[in-house]
Design a protein around this motif. Structure first.
Motif, PDB file in Angstrom:
ATOM      1  N   LYS A   1       4.303   0.850  -5.381  1.00 22.96           N
ATOM      2  CA  LYS A   1       3.146   0.009  -5.691  1.00 22.96           C
ATOM      3  C   LYS A   1       2.728  -0.402  -7.121  1.00 22.96           C
ATOM      4  O   LYS A   1       2.355  -1.795  -7.240  1.00 22.96           O
TER       5      LYS A   1
ATOM      6  N   GLU B   1       0.859  -1.222   0.032  1.00 19.86           N
ATOM      7  CA  GLU B   1       0.047   0.037  -0.031  1.00 19.86           C
ATOM      8  C   GLU B   1       0.873   1.249   0.001  1.00 19.86           C
ATOM      9  O   GLU B   1       2.076   0.976   0.442  1.00 19.86           O
TER      10      GLU B   1
ATOM     11  N   LYS C   1     -10.936   4.280  -2.487  1.00 24.90           N
ATOM     12  CA  LYS C   1      -9.445   3.595  -2.920  1.00 24.90           C
ATOM     13  C   LYS C   1      -8.918   3.728  -4.197  1.00 24.90           C
ATOM     14  O   LYS C   1      -7.786   4.020  -4.411  1.00 24.90           O
TER      15      LYS C   1
END
Length: 423
Positions: free
Chosen positions: A221, A79, A328
């Motif tokens: 990421k 993350e 998200k």
């Protein structure tokens, strides 16, 4: 299929294998070698000789834990740092988001103006800085919106390699030729109240604003999604990029100390004038044949930094905005909207500052130094409250360095505030 990929990864030259390991850490270095090195380090050497070498070394070392947080947290959790801020509490993410908005506009504007100044050096016609900046910004928007950023990043690594080689060559030749300052020249002291502002400018972007760690985290990421990334390979990539920025900062200081210090030449505030001095610094040591080559390489280097910053800040702002809204995922349309907002705001600042490049860069670096302690504290708090892989924890030494960095950053910020508004 996996066996073929594994076999192919072990074929080829050792150099090719190393290149395959390089990623976000080297990209961060590409973004970092901009104003902090070409301007701040060179100015430090030009004004004070070698006296600020220790300060530049220390500020790079003391900021290391906070940039490394992007590797430690993202590789361990898959993350981003901003998602980690959000998990700590919405207020932490909101603080980061507000500071990133300001930093995105100011830092992008500074690199845009610097790119325009360097571009104006080798053009056959003279154009005002706003016109040059407008042309560069349009190219940046077309490249990023069209999705060709990956190809440009590959080119940026090559450009950075050329800049490193030419800078090292110029520094070695300058060392061989000896300093231009007379033997009896007495260097002014940087350790006075009057120079605190310059010290802050020097440290602000050294090696880069700490919020760049949020962008680096996004890159890691993305890399984890496209290939297998181990803690060892990620740390190698990051440390290589970070050490390169540190060494280059000292090399640029050496160029300023050997070629400009004690020469009696005053650094120009205007973009075109400073660009001439910067290119002259190389041509003085390497010969006239290198003048336009260096001008083009320096422009491409800063242009690469500018496009990286526009892309990274816009993605970080889009992610922060989405998380604050409870989402998200970040759509490409949202990224484009934030990119256009940053572009419009930064270009407005360029119109305001016009050709005052050094004051603009100084303002950006000062702002970066003021916001740096908050981002450092956020990264410190996040890393030491999250589940981090054993290989990425770093042990007692890294934790001690992190506390020392916080003490230094908040302490010097307090000194700067007292100097600026109370003395």
């Amino acid at each position: 299929m996996q066996q073929n990929q594994h076999a192919s990864s072990h074929s080829g030259s050792p150099f090719a294998k190393i290149i395959q390991l390089l990623g976000p850490g080297v990209l961060m270095a590409t973004a970092a070698v901009g104003g902090s090195h070409l301007v701040a380090s060179t100015q430090a050497g030009a004004k004070f000789g070698w006296q600020l070498a220790v300060l530049i070394f220390l500020v790079n070392v003391l900021k290391y834990p906070f940039f490394r947080a992007a590797v430690s947290y993202t590789i361990s959790t898959k993350e981003t740092l901003q998602f980690g801020y959000f998990q700590m509490g919405k207020g932490y993410l909101a603080t980061s988001f507000i500071l990133n908005n300001v930093a995105a506009v100011v830092n992008s504007a500074a690199l845009l103006m610097f790119s325009a100044s360097l571009m104006g050096y080798f053009l056959p016609v003279s154009l005002p800085i706003p016109w040059l900046a407008g042309i560069i910004l349009l190219v940046i928007l077309v490249v990023l919106i069209a999705g060709h950023f990956v190809l440009l990043n590959k080119a940026a690594k090559l450009i950075m390699a050329v800049l490193v080689l030419t800078t090292l060559t110029a520094a070695c030749m300058a060392w061989y030729q000896g300093p231009v300052a007379p033997i009896d020249y007495i260097s002014p002291s940087p350790w006075t109240l009057a120079t605190i502002g310059f010290l802050v400018v020097t440290m602000g972007w050294m090696p880069a604003p700490i919020e760049i760690s949020c962008i680096t985290s996004l890159w890691y990421k993305q890399q984890c999604r496209s290939q297998e990334v181990t803690a060892k390979s990620a740390l190698f990539d990051f440390n290589l990029g970070y050490i390169t920025t540190l060494l280059l900062a000292l090399v640029f200081l050496a160029l300023g100390a050997l070629v400009l210090h004690g020469s009696g030449e005053q650094l120009a505030n205007g973009g075109i004038g400073f660009s001439h001095q910067l290119v002259n610094l190389y041509a003085h040591t390497m010969g006239e044949w290198s003048r336009y080559l260096i001008a083009i390489v320096a422009f491409l280097c800063i242009f690469g930094s500018a496009i990286t910053v526009y892309d990274g800040y816009s993605r970080a702002l889009a992610e922060g905005f989405s998380l604050l809204k409870g989402k998200k995922q970040v759509s490409n349309a949202l990224f484009v909207r934030w990119l256009l907002l940053v572009a419009i705001a930064s270009f407005t600042i360029v119109l305001f500052f016009q050709s005052a490049l050094l004051p603009m860069l100084g303002f950006a670096m000062t702002l970066a130094f003021i916001t740096t302690p908050m981002f450092a504290w956020l990264n410190h708090k996040l890393v030491y409250s999250a589940e981090i892989q054993t290989e990425l924890k770093g042990g007692f030494g890294l934790r001690l360095l992190s506390y020392a960095g916080l003490l230094y950053l908040f302490g010097f910020l307090l000194v700067f505030i007292v100097w600026k508004w109370f003395l």
